[in-house]
Every structure is written in structure tokens, then in C-alpha cells.
Design an enzyme around this catalytic site. Structure first.
Site, PDB file in Angstrom:
ATOM      1  N   PHE A  14       0.846  -1.166  -0.004  1.00  0.00           N
ATOM      2  CA  PHE A  14      -0.112   0.155  -0.001  1.00  0.00           C
ATOM      3  C   PHE A  14       0.905   1.160   0.070  1.00  0.00           C
ATOM      4  CE2 PHE A  14      -2.568  -3.159   1.918  1.00  0.00           C
ATOM      5  CZ  PHE A  14      -3.772  -3.210   1.347  1.00  0.00           C
ATOM      6  N   ASP A  15       0.349   2.322  -0.644  1.00  0.00           N
ATOM      7  CA  ASP A  15       0.458   3.675  -0.391  1.00  0.00           C
ATOM      8  C   ASP A  15      -0.076   3.919   0.932  1.00  0.00           C
ATOM      9  OD1 ASP A  15       1.462   6.425  -0.728  1.00  0.00           O
ATOM     10  OD2 ASP A  15      -0.615   6.821  -1.129  1.00  0.00           O
ATOM     11  N   CYS A  16       0.316   4.886   1.604  1.00  0.00           N
ATOM     12  CA  CYS A  16      -0.187   5.212   2.858  1.00  0.00           C
ATOM     13  C   CYS A  16      -0.950   6.562   2.812  1.00  0.00           C
ATOM     14  CB  CYS A  16       0.680   5.481   4.127  1.00  0.00           C
ATOM     15  SG  CYS A  16      -0.025   5.976   5.854  1.00  0.00           S
ATOM     16  N   THR A  19      -4.203   7.362   0.553  1.00  0.00           N
ATOM     17  CA  THR A  19      -4.789   6.205   0.131  1.00  0.00           C
ATOM     18  C   THR A  19      -5.372   5.442   1.663  1.00  0.00           C
ATOM     19  OG1 THR A  19      -3.032   5.237  -1.408  1.00  0.00           O
ATOM     20  CG2 THR A  19      -4.327   3.626  -0.263  1.00  0.00           C
ATOM     21  N   VAL A 177      -1.558  -1.327  -4.064  1.00  0.00           N
ATOM     22  CA  VAL A 177      -2.905  -0.577  -3.778  1.00  0.00           C
ATOM     23  C   VAL A 177      -2.373   0.896  -3.452  1.00  0.00           C
ATOM     24  CG1 VAL A 177      -4.962  -0.343  -2.394  1.00  0.00           C
ATOM     25  CG2 VAL A 177      -3.853  -2.740  -2.851  1.00  0.00           C
TER      26      VAL A 177
END
Length: 234
Positions: A14-16, A19, A177
Site C-alpha cells: 500500500f501507499d499510505c 490511500t 494498492v
């Protein structure tokens, strides 16, 4: 939204910010005090676009901690109005990441996804600031790659490459994601990753706090709750 076979993947990365964490809301709240102190008023969209432009320019240069990047962003934004940020204002804005809120659906969605997949995060942030965000999200990621560790900021691919090294799986087994096409989807697709676009802006004009970019994600969802429902049906 059908068509992506989640059985192909063992790991979700994931990007944080943007997102999982509502960085646009956090940025705007953190900007209010210094802007008001300098008598500056500007529309939210204009502020986010200026933030995106200056942040990307600074992150493309020599590495510096994200706290310092944000301080320089504030200085550049105030400079448009002939003002200069104080050291305290720069420090406060740089540290504001720890106060940026999680999207309401992020904690439950991550917990649900973690029941099926290993989870990683690749973030343009400092270790300590991300640790505060991770606590807000209520999940312990299996792997964490920060810009502080790589001394590079996405869209530079080094964060993805370090994640590959740590996970030890081919890119075909990893699903990335993210919200930002610019920071995440463009480099991820170049590296052979499948991607999910969490389109948090939901058709709002412009690209907000990220520079505009073009990419072709494998799946688009409006939020993390939708992703969790698709990837791990009840």
C-alpha cells in the site's frame, strides 16, 4: 470492478498518505494556522495543487527528511504571497503528519485484508511519522519501506525494489494498492506490478495533492471498504 483474480496474490502493498490516511484533510488543517497568521486566504483546491507541485519538486532533488520537505513546501507556498515561514511554522507543518486522520474505512478494511494476505507499505515519509500513522490505522504491517530507509521518494522505484527484496516473491505475487497515479501507479506498472487504484477523490476536478499523471490500473475502487469486500468476500 470484477475481473481481478485475488488468488494470484500473496502480498498486498500500500501507499499510505492519500490511500489509507486522509492527507488532503490533514494538509489543509495544518495549513490554516500559518496561512491565517500571514493574512493569506486561498481556495482549498489551489492550496492542494500548490502543495503537489512543490512537494514533487523537492522530492525529486537531493534526499532530505520528509519533515524538512514539508517545511520547505510551506516556505514555497507562503513565498507566493511575499511571506516567509518562521522556523516554528515550518517545524509544526513538518510534524503535522502524525495528526493527519485515517480514512474511516481504512482500519477495518486492513484488518479484514490481513486475514488473507501479508501486508506491506511503501511510503514517502520518515520512520517516526509513519509509526504514528500506523498506530492510527490499528494494523502492524508485515513490511514497512519508508523514504527515510531508501533515501528516495516515489515515483523513484527504489522503494518498490527494496520491498521486492524484503518480501522475496516475484512481482506477479504482489498487488500494489494506491491513490496516487503519479507516485505509485506509474512506477508500479513499469516494474510489472498489478495495481488497484483507490480513487479517493471520486471524480472531483483536478488531482488534489498529487501531480497529474496517466496510468492504467488493473482495478479501480472508490474506497478501502470496497476493496476488502472484493478481496475477502464475507
Amino acid at each position: 470492478m470484477a475481473g481481478l483474480d485475488f488468488d494470484r496474490f500473496d502480498v498486498l502493498t500500500f501507499d499510505c498518505y492519500g490511500t489509507l490516511i486522509d492527507w488532503e484533510a490533514g494538509i489543509l488543517v495544518a495549513l490554516r494556522a500559518p496561512l491565517a497568521a500571514h493574512g493569506i486566504a486561498a481556495p482549498d483546491d489551489a492550496l492542494l495543487e500548490a502543495f503537489a507541485r512543490h512537494e514533487a519538486e523537492l522530492e525529486a532533488g537531493p534526499y532530505r527528511p520528509y519533515r524538512e520537505v514539508l517545511g520547505e513546501v510551506l516556505e514555497a507556498m507562503l513565498g507566493h504571497f511575499g511571506q516567509a515561514a518562521t522556523l516554528d511554522e515550518r517545524a509544526a507543518f513538518g510534524g503535522s503528519v502524525a495528526d493527519w486522520p485515517a480514512f474511516a474505512d481504512s482500519p477495518a478494511a486492513l484488518a479484514r485484508l490481513h486475514e488473507r494476505f501479508k501486508l506491506g507499505v511503501i511510503t514517502n515519509c520518515d520512520d517516526d511519522l509513519f509509526a504514528a500513522s500506523e498506530a492510527r490505522l490499528g494494523v502492524s504491517f508485515d513490511w514497512v519501506v519508508t523514504a527515510q530507509q531508501t533515501r528516495r521518494y516515489k515515483p523513484n522505484p527504489r522503494g518498490f525494489e527494496l520491498m521486492f527484496e524484503r518480501v522475496g516473491l516475484p512481482p506477479a505475487r504482489i498487488l500494489h494498492v494506491a491513490q496516487s497515479l503519479f507516485h505509485d501507479h506509474v512506477p508500479a506498472k513499469r516494474l510489472g506490478l498489478s495495481t488497484v487504484w483507490v480513487d479517493r477523490r471520486g471524480g472531483q476536478p483536478g488531482s488534489g495533492a498529487t501531480p497529474p499523471a496517466t496510468a492504467t490500473p488493473d482495478l479501480t475502487v472508490p474506497d478501502m471498504a470496497t476493496l476488502a469486500a472484493l478481496a475477502r468476500p464475507a
